[in-house]
Design a protein around this motif. Structure first.
Motif, PDB file in Angstrom:
ATOM      1  N   ILE A  50      11.017  36.074  39.867  1.00  0.00           N
ATOM      2  CA  ILE A  50      10.836  36.421  41.277  1.00  0.00           C
ATOM      3  C   ILE A  50      11.412  37.815  41.538  1.00  0.00           C
ATOM      4  N   GLN A  69       3.334  36.510  46.564  1.00  0.00           N
ATOM      5  CA  GLN A  69       4.266  36.550  47.694  1.00  0.00           C
ATOM      6  C   GLN A  69       5.726  36.562  47.281  1.00  0.00           C
ATOM      7  N   LEU A  70       6.003  36.096  46.075  1.00  0.00           N
ATOM      8  CA  LEU A  70       7.386  36.115  45.620  1.00  0.00           C
ATOM      9  C   LEU A  70       7.628  37.278  44.670  1.00  0.00           C
ATOM     10  N   ARG A  72       5.998  37.913  41.959  1.00  0.00           N
ATOM     11  CA  ARG A  72       5.735  37.614  40.548  1.00  0.00           C
ATOM     12  C   ARG A  72       4.488  38.356  40.095  1.00  0.00           C
ATOM     13  N   PRO A 143       1.628  14.454  41.735  1.00  0.00           N
ATOM     14  CA  PRO A 143       0.910  15.442  40.944  1.00  0.00           C
ATOM     15  C   PRO A 143       1.586  15.741  39.613  1.00  0.00           C
ATOM     16  N   LEU A 224      -5.700  22.326  45.151  1.00  0.00           N
ATOM     17  CA  LEU A 224      -5.382  21.357  46.197  1.00  0.00           C
ATOM     18  C   LEU A 224      -3.921  20.907  46.142  1.00  0.00           C
ATOM     19  N   GLY A 225      -3.174  21.430  45.166  1.00  0.00           N
ATOM     20  CA  GLY A 225      -1.778  21.024  45.052  1.00  0.00           C
ATOM     21  C   GLY A 225      -1.622  19.707  44.319  1.00  0.00           C
ATOM     22  N   LEU A 229       2.710  21.543  38.741  1.00  0.00           N
ATOM     23  CA  LEU A 229       3.771  21.664  39.736  1.00  0.00           C
ATOM     24  C   LEU A 229       4.331  23.078  39.716  1.00  0.00           C
ATOM     25  N   PRO A 230       4.746  23.592  40.866  1.00  0.00           N
ATOM     26  CA  PRO A 230       5.341  24.916  40.886  1.00  0.00           C
ATOM     27  C   PRO A 230       6.620  24.922  40.061  1.00  0.00           C
ATOM     28  N   PRO A 231       6.999  26.026  39.428  1.00  0.00           N
ATOM     29  CA  PRO A 231       6.358  27.340  39.570  1.00  0.00           C
ATOM     30  C   PRO A 231       5.288  27.614  38.519  1.00  0.00           C
ATOM     31  N   GLU A 241      -2.712  30.387  46.332  1.00  0.00           N
ATOM     32  CA  GLU A 241      -1.732  31.299  46.928  1.00  0.00           C
ATOM     33  C   GLU A 241      -2.429  32.567  47.411  1.00  0.00           C
ATOM     34  N   LEU A 244      -4.123  32.045  50.708  1.00  0.00           N
ATOM     35  CA  LEU A 244      -3.205  32.016  51.840  1.00  0.00           C
ATOM     36  C   LEU A 244      -2.835  33.421  52.326  1.00  0.00           C
TER      37      LEU A 244
ATOM     38  N   LYS B 236      -2.307  28.358  57.586  1.00  0.00           N
ATOM     39  CA  LYS B 236      -3.174  29.480  57.208  1.00  0.00           C
ATOM     40  C   LYS B 236      -4.642  29.142  57.470  1.00  0.00           C
ATOM     41  N   ASN B 364       3.825  20.208  51.982  1.00  0.00           N
ATOM     42  CA  ASN B 364       2.971  21.063  51.161  1.00  0.00           C
ATOM     43  C   ASN B 364       2.350  22.169  52.019  1.00  0.00           C
ATOM     44  N   GLN B 366       2.569  26.601  52.934  1.00  0.00           N
ATOM     45  CA  GLN B 366       2.868  27.856  52.245  1.00  0.00           C
ATOM     46  C   GLN B 366       4.337  28.243  52.299  1.00  0.00           C
ATOM     47  N   GLN B 373      10.268  27.326  45.893  1.00  0.00           N
ATOM     48  CA  GLN B 373      10.247  27.992  44.587  1.00  0.00           C
ATOM     49  C   GLN B 373      11.396  28.998  44.443  1.00  0.00           C
ATOM     50  N   GLN B 376      14.274  26.846  43.689  1.00  0.00           N
ATOM     51  CA  GLN B 376      14.128  26.428  42.295  1.00  0.00           C
ATOM     52  C   GLN B 376      14.664  27.500  41.341  1.00  0.00           C
ATOM     53  N   VAL B 388       9.835  20.801  41.959  1.00  0.00           N
ATOM     54  CA  VAL B 388       9.384  20.868  43.351  1.00  0.00           C
ATOM     55  C   VAL B 388       8.240  19.883  43.533  1.00  0.00           C
TER      56      VAL B 388
END
Lengths: 286, 516
Positions: A50, A69-70, A72, A143, A224-225, A229-231, A241, A244, B236, B364, B366, B373, B376, B388
């Motif tokens: 990050i 957004q982070l 990365r 998930p 769809l999530g 799993l993140p990251p 992402e 968004l 969003k 869930n 944004q 994260q 995390q 997560v």
């Protein structure tokens, strides 16, 4: 005999090499494999590192495909995302192909009642929409990549099994199988030595064509999530992402979409070309 | 006869090319549909429990505001909020510090043939709230005396000035129909047993809620004939729908607000309801892995909240140091811990916790996923592996509630945001001992906290009240179960010709929307 087989092989290779779509597809597929396998060496950054001050930067010499957004590095995440896609596609296709082949041959050569039962199971599974099945399963289990893999395998087995079964049925009463039987060959030997080689060709082509389908299923579920799993980076999560922040920067969507498109094109072209070359029953240009 | 020579590949190529041309050539212009006077808004999830006693809040309160009577309503004056009597009363007066007299409007009919609104409905509604999940709002209520068909007196057990603002104007102040609720078994969930308001309610789970004019309503008519609330979880997606002209009003996420403030879309205005939200990273103090306070304190020191504010919220939100929001009595401006990974690592070593693996549950969406994260990564830096787990809004709000399943036992970390009202006592009520297993998911109890909670309600001196709430937040922080994150403003973008009405805590009241 040996010489004519070799000549035939050479001719087919020549035929394949003159098919520009096939060669293009092969190059894309090789690129896909190489980028995924060598990701840890090619990627300029740790895909999960990050760097908030650099968030949402545009493509530049420092970040080839910009950042998310982070902060990365998107390019590194795409390379690592390819590993997820490759893992799912390779394991998914090979497991479902082997299981499908076995079940299909059992259905084709086995007793009538078993054939009917297996057909019923195949058609039931095929009739169920993949994404809905995935949504329902994930709602129960949460998930994870394993769930995605299981769903891919379960839903792909019937199409392989169906093809294997049809081929096995058509071979069942052919003269050479009869001859083999009259010589006292066991079922295992007949299936392994005589039926499998005849079925493998079409199945492998189907497998190649299935890879992009499976890659997009994984991307779709991750979008769809419901997938990784993140990251962990996956092309689907990069797309999500990116979607968004599409009003702020379009680069993530573009960067996440391109590998999906190229992989789909690559495997489809390769599969079609292989079929043109190796499946004599099919004329060109369909 | 000429043979048809189109092959499958030709067909694919042609349709593909045609599709591409279509995309380039003719992006259809999106026009705002204006049939009748329809208001199209966004709901962030399904309404699961409309019963004021057992609701989650949020859009459920919005539905109650359309379909159930209230005695008072918020009035906004510049940046501050006060109250006024609602359309359902001809009189609402504070006679003395512990008595509030009311007189209902005559002839307001309940639907489904349940007669008209009576003072006994008010008494029934508020008395049942005292034993509900939202009983904290009624701690100051002694009883409701019915003095006539339409008249009554709300009796408080102590002077408590914010009662009208905090309780009567907000969702828990909704009045239900005594007979209808009793017929429904004493509680209701996804449908109102009887309504008395300008709009009827119908919901299609996962899709929309529609409010239509109530033919039996005899009170003042609202501006809109029909309100369509589309269930859109992701803010969003809702913003895109707004920009495409599919919605007339939407909540705004942090980075979009920053973008709009730079370049406002056509025919758009922004209304900010208030910063009455507080978000934190919660820890289950009873969980095996988090039982040691040193582990929890390590996590408090390990999370870099400033990175979360920048990375997930584009620096549009205020950093939080407790549950009392900015502008309220008892708001804290600093915490007793700070981001210090070295100290976090030392605390973790002291606790002897190595190879700790934790699960962080979050809604869930944004911003929360980004925040999760970052947490995390922060915790990975001190050797804690965090998984997560994104959770949909339905199961998310039930995770820590004992009567909704067993998830509360395995809850470890979660990102939580509550909304509040313009009085500090409201936010503290969720963390008293009685709330363990309901809304106190961190599951700690503290006698001093419980005592201060009661004192805070009774205290009339502002400075002393502020001290009480400051101390209560310190107690919370000292449990180690909280990493304060931020206070998000609740902001809405809407068409410039619509005036919207939002409570300080962000709930919209569609019946008070005005069309220019």
């Amino acid at each position: 005999m040996r010489e004519s087989a070799a000549r035939e092989r050479r001719e087919k290779l020549k035929l394949f090499l003159t098919n520009w779509q096939g060669v293009f597809g092969l190059i894309l597929v090789l690129l896909f494999f190489a980028s995924a396998i060598f990701a840890p060496w090619i990627a300029p950054y740790d895909p999960n590192a990050i760097d908030i001050p650099a968030r949402l930067s545009k493509p530049s010499a420092i970040h080839l495909a910009g950042t998310d957004q982070l902060g990365r590095d998107t390019f590194s995440r795409i390379l690592y995302g390819g590993r997820v896609a490759l893992k799912i596609a390779a394991i998914g296709v090979s497991v479902s192909l082997v299981v499908g082949l076995l079940l299909g041959m059992i259905a084709g050569f086995g007793p009538r009642w078993l054939d009917n039962l297996l057909l019923l199971v195949f058609d039931t599974v095929r009739a169920f929409p993949t994404v809905i099945l995935a949504l329902a399963t994930v709602a129960l289990t949460g998930p994870s990549l394993a769930v995605v893999l299981a769903i891919v395998i379960v839903t792909s087995i019937p199409s392989y099994a169906r093809i294997a079964r049809t081929a096995a049925l058509s071979l069942r009463n052919t003269d050479f199988i009869m001859a083999e039987r009259s010589l006292g060959a066991g079922l295992g030997r007949i299936l392994w030595h005589h039926v499998t080689p005849n079925v493998m060709g079409p199945l492998l082509i189907l497998g190649a064509m299935d890879v992009p389908v499976i890659v997009t299923v994984e991307a779709g579920l991750s979008f769809l999530g419901l997938g990784v799993l993140p990251p962990t980076a996956s092309w689907g999560t990069i797309l999500n992402e990116g979607y968004l922040v599409i009003r702020d920067t379009p680069w993530m969507v573009i960067a996440g979409g391109i590998p999906l498109i190229l992989t789909t094109l690559g495997f489809t072209f390769l599969g079609e070309a292989l079929r043109d070359v190796f499946d004599p029953r099919m004329g060109r240009g369909r | 006869m000429k043979r048809l020579t189109t092959t499958r590949r030709h067909f694919l190529a042609t349709t593909g090319a045609l599709g591409a041309v279509g995309l380039v050539g003719g992006v259809p212009s999106m026009l705002r549909a204006q049939e009748g006077k329809v208001l199209r808004i966004r709901l962030d999830g399904d309404n699961n429990v409309l019963d004021p006693g057992y609701m989650v809040g949020g859009t459920e309160v919005e539905a109650q505001l359309q379909c159930l009577p209230f005695l008072a309503e918020y009035v906004r004056e510049g940046d501050t909020f006060t109250w006024r009597p609602s359309q359902y009363v001809t009189k609402l007066e504070q006679r003395d510090p512990t008595h509030i007299d009311f007189e209902l409007v005559d002839g307001l009919a309940w639907s489904n043939g349940y007669g008209t609104l009576k003072a006994s409905d008010v008494a029934y509604s508020y008395n049942r709230m005292k034993t509900s999940d939202w009983s904290g709002y009624f701690d100051a209520l002694e009883t409701v005396e019915v003095t006539g068909d339409l008249t009554g007196t709300i009796v408080l057990n102590q002077a408590f000035a914010p009662f009208i603002m905090v309780t009567l104007c907000h969702g828990p102040g909704a009045i239900v129909c005594e007979k209808a609720v009793e017929d429904a078994g004493g509680r209701f969930t996804t449908d109102f047993p009887a309504i008395c308001g300008p709009y009827t309610y119908s919901a299609t789970p996962g899709q929309r809620v529609v409010f239509e004019r109530n033919p039996e309503w005899t009170g003042p008519l609202p501006d809109f004939d029909r309100i369509e609330g589309n269930v859109i979880t992701e803010v969003k997606a809702s913003e895109l729908a707004y920009e495409a002209g599919e919605l007339d009003c939407t909540e705004l996420g942090a980075d979009t607000m920053a973008r709009y403030q730079g370049a406002m879309p056509d025919n758009t205005a922004i209304t900010t309801a208030g910063q009455l939200q507080y978000m934190w990273l919660g820890m289950n103090t009873e969980h095996e892995k988090l039982k040691d306070i040193k582990v929890r304190q390590a996590i408090q020191h390990a999370v870099d909240v400033d990175s979360i504010l920048a990375g997930a919220y584009s620096n549009t939100t205020a950093k939080s140091h407790g549950i009392i929001c900015p502008g309220l009595l008892g708001h804290r401006t600093e915490s007793s811990y700070s981001y210090d990974p070295a100290k976090a690592k030392a605390l973790l070593d002291e606790a002897g916790a190595s190879g700790l693996e934790l699960t962080l549950r979050t809604l869930n969406n944004q911003e929360r996923m980004l925040a999760a994260q970052i947490i995390q990564a922060n915790l990975a830096a001190i050797g804690i592996t965090v998984t997560v787990l994104p959770v949909d809004s339905g199961p998310f709000w039930e995770m820590g509630i004992e009567e909704k399943g067993d998830t509360w036992k395995e809850l470890e970390l979660w990102l939580m945001r509550y909304g509040t009202v313009p009085d500090p006592y409201e936010a503290t009520q969720w963390f008293v001992s009685d709330q363990v297993g309901i809304w106190n998911w961190e599951r700690w109890t503290d006698e001093e906290f419980d005592r201060l909670y009661k004192e805070g309600i009774a205290e009339t001196d502002g400075a002393k009240r502020a001290d009480i709430y400051l101390r209560m937040q310190q107690i919370m922080e000292d449990t180690g179960a909280y990493v304060w994150i931020n206070h998000e403003p609740e902001a809405y973008a809407h068409r410039a010709d619509i005036t919207i009405n939002a409570a300080p805590s962000g709930e919209l009241n569609y019946r008070r929307f005005n069309l220019a």
